[in-house]
Scaffold this active site. Sequence first.
Site, PDB file in Angstrom:
ATOM      1  N   LYS A 125     -30.480  -9.057   8.950  1.00  0.00           N
ATOM      2  CA  LYS A 125     -29.393  -8.847   9.915  1.00  0.00           C
ATOM      3  C   LYS A 125     -29.134 -10.035  10.861  1.00  0.00           C
ATOM      4  O   LYS A 125     -27.997 -10.361  11.149  1.00  0.00           O
ATOM      5  CB  LYS A 125     -29.682  -7.596  10.731  1.00  0.00           C
ATOM      6  CG  LYS A 125     -29.611  -6.354   9.839  1.00  0.00           C
ATOM      7  CD  LYS A 125     -29.240  -5.110  10.568  1.00  0.00           C
ATOM      8  CE  LYS A 125     -30.384  -4.433  11.209  1.00  0.00           C
ATOM      9  NZ  LYS A 125     -30.147  -3.005  11.436  1.00  0.00           N
ATOM     10  N   GLU A 195     -35.360  -2.965  15.482  1.00  0.00           N
ATOM     11  CA  GLU A 195     -34.518  -4.176  15.446  1.00  0.00           C
ATOM     12  C   GLU A 195     -33.209  -3.944  16.209  1.00  0.00           C
ATOM     13  O   GLU A 195     -32.673  -4.883  16.810  1.00  0.00           O
ATOM     14  CB  GLU A 195     -34.260  -4.601  13.997  1.00  0.00           C
ATOM     15  CG  GLU A 195     -35.522  -5.163  13.346  1.00  0.00           C
ATOM     16  CD  GLU A 195     -35.334  -5.565  11.894  1.00  0.00           C
ATOM     17  OE1 GLU A 195     -34.293  -6.148  11.551  1.00  0.00           O
ATOM     18  OE2 GLU A 195     -36.230  -5.276  11.086  1.00  0.00           O
ATOM     19  N   HIS A 199     -31.546  -5.661  20.375  1.00  0.00           N
ATOM     20  CA  HIS A 199     -30.220  -6.163  20.768  1.00  0.00           C
ATOM     21  C   HIS A 199     -29.779  -5.613  22.123  1.00  0.00           C
ATOM     22  O   HIS A 199     -28.742  -6.042  22.648  1.00  0.00           O
ATOM     23  CB  HIS A 199     -29.166  -5.770  19.725  1.00  0.00           C
ATOM     24  CG  HIS A 199     -29.290  -6.502  18.422  1.00  0.00           C
ATOM     25  ND1 HIS A 199     -28.757  -7.756  18.224  1.00  0.00           N
ATOM     26  CD2 HIS A 199     -29.883  -6.165  17.262  1.00  0.00           C
ATOM     27  CE1 HIS A 199     -29.015  -8.143  16.984  1.00  0.00           C
ATOM     28  NE2 HIS A 199     -29.696  -7.203  16.385  1.00  0.00           N
TER      29      HIS A 199
END
Length: 332
Positions: A125, A195, A199
Amino acid sequence: MTNAVKQPLRVGVLGFGGLGQAAARVLAPKQELRWVAAADRHGYAYDPAGLDADRCRAAYRDRGSLGELHPQGCRSDHSIADLIARAQVDGYFLALPNLPNTFMADVARQLMQSGWRGVLVDALKRTSAMEQLLALHADLQQAGITYLTGCGATPGLLTAVAAIAAQSYAEIHEVRITFGVGIANWEAYRATIREDIAHLPGYDVEMAQAMSDAEVTALLDRTEGILKLENMEHADDIMLELAGICPRDRVTVGGVVDTRNAKKPLSTNVQVTGRTFEGQRSTHTFTLGDETSMAANVCGPAFGYLKAGAALHQRGQYGLFPATAVMPQFAR
Ligand code: NAD
């Protein structure tokens, strides 16, 4: 490399969590692909005649590792190295956590050092993780490995859609990817959720990796199970830049993840805005069906790209390719 027309491609799946298990179910009915190998953190399973998805999931769920599958399993703390050394595999899907952010590049190096040759696809990603892989292009070429990166949903399916949509325009003003993900239980996709947390404002990859399951649960309790993500560092940007479509700062990725409800909180879509040769400004919008899960939209493309990668490999085209460099094919 097996001739895809006569013999099914022998496929391995590294990582057997949410995506790895979904990959096994996606592979089960396919004639052109035979799922022969899989690894988790504590072991691996290998059967040249093909693995059974239900038995593998039961061993992983009830006994903690694929290594407990009898007689095909083997416990190991170096499961990837041991599996690569033993198994005859044409292509691997890397369904591994990219935690730390250098992990996927390390796995690629491990595969090169082992002398294995074949096709790799990932569902990576982050832009910075893809940049590490791009730096391995010459080494992968030398090793005889064809590695397609960014083959999941975003980047992956939606990036390919943007690349096609861009063809109507003379200039691309903006690519806006917005995803909605609904999963009933965050523990089915631990790496994906960690993950995503990385962010959020105030978090990074190291912090998210270090969080205990109890800390993740506590965070999700505070947000009622919802993660709202904006301006994510997603490799769709570098992939579209490398494909010549637009500079990376014109690409934005964000979305909403509901970790307590399998229903999507919003419809995943990609909007591509540009100017036609006649001077018209317009926006193409492509929306995924709400019934398609994250797993379906990641694993389907991953194997379509694996098939496309196998064709490149057969022609002696080795190295690192962002998925936008090729189009996935459909694996039956
Ligand atoms: P998960 O946490 O459910 O499973 C990870 C698996 O990897 C587990 O089976 C674990 O045992 C195994 N593993 C961990 N370390 C290992 C090691 N050193 N050797 C062998 N196996 C090891 O993960 P998930 O939620 O299925 O996510 C997998 C990856 O897919 C993540 O990196 C996530 O970001 C990515 N993803 C990409 C997209 C996309 O659209 N591009 C979408 C969703 C998820």
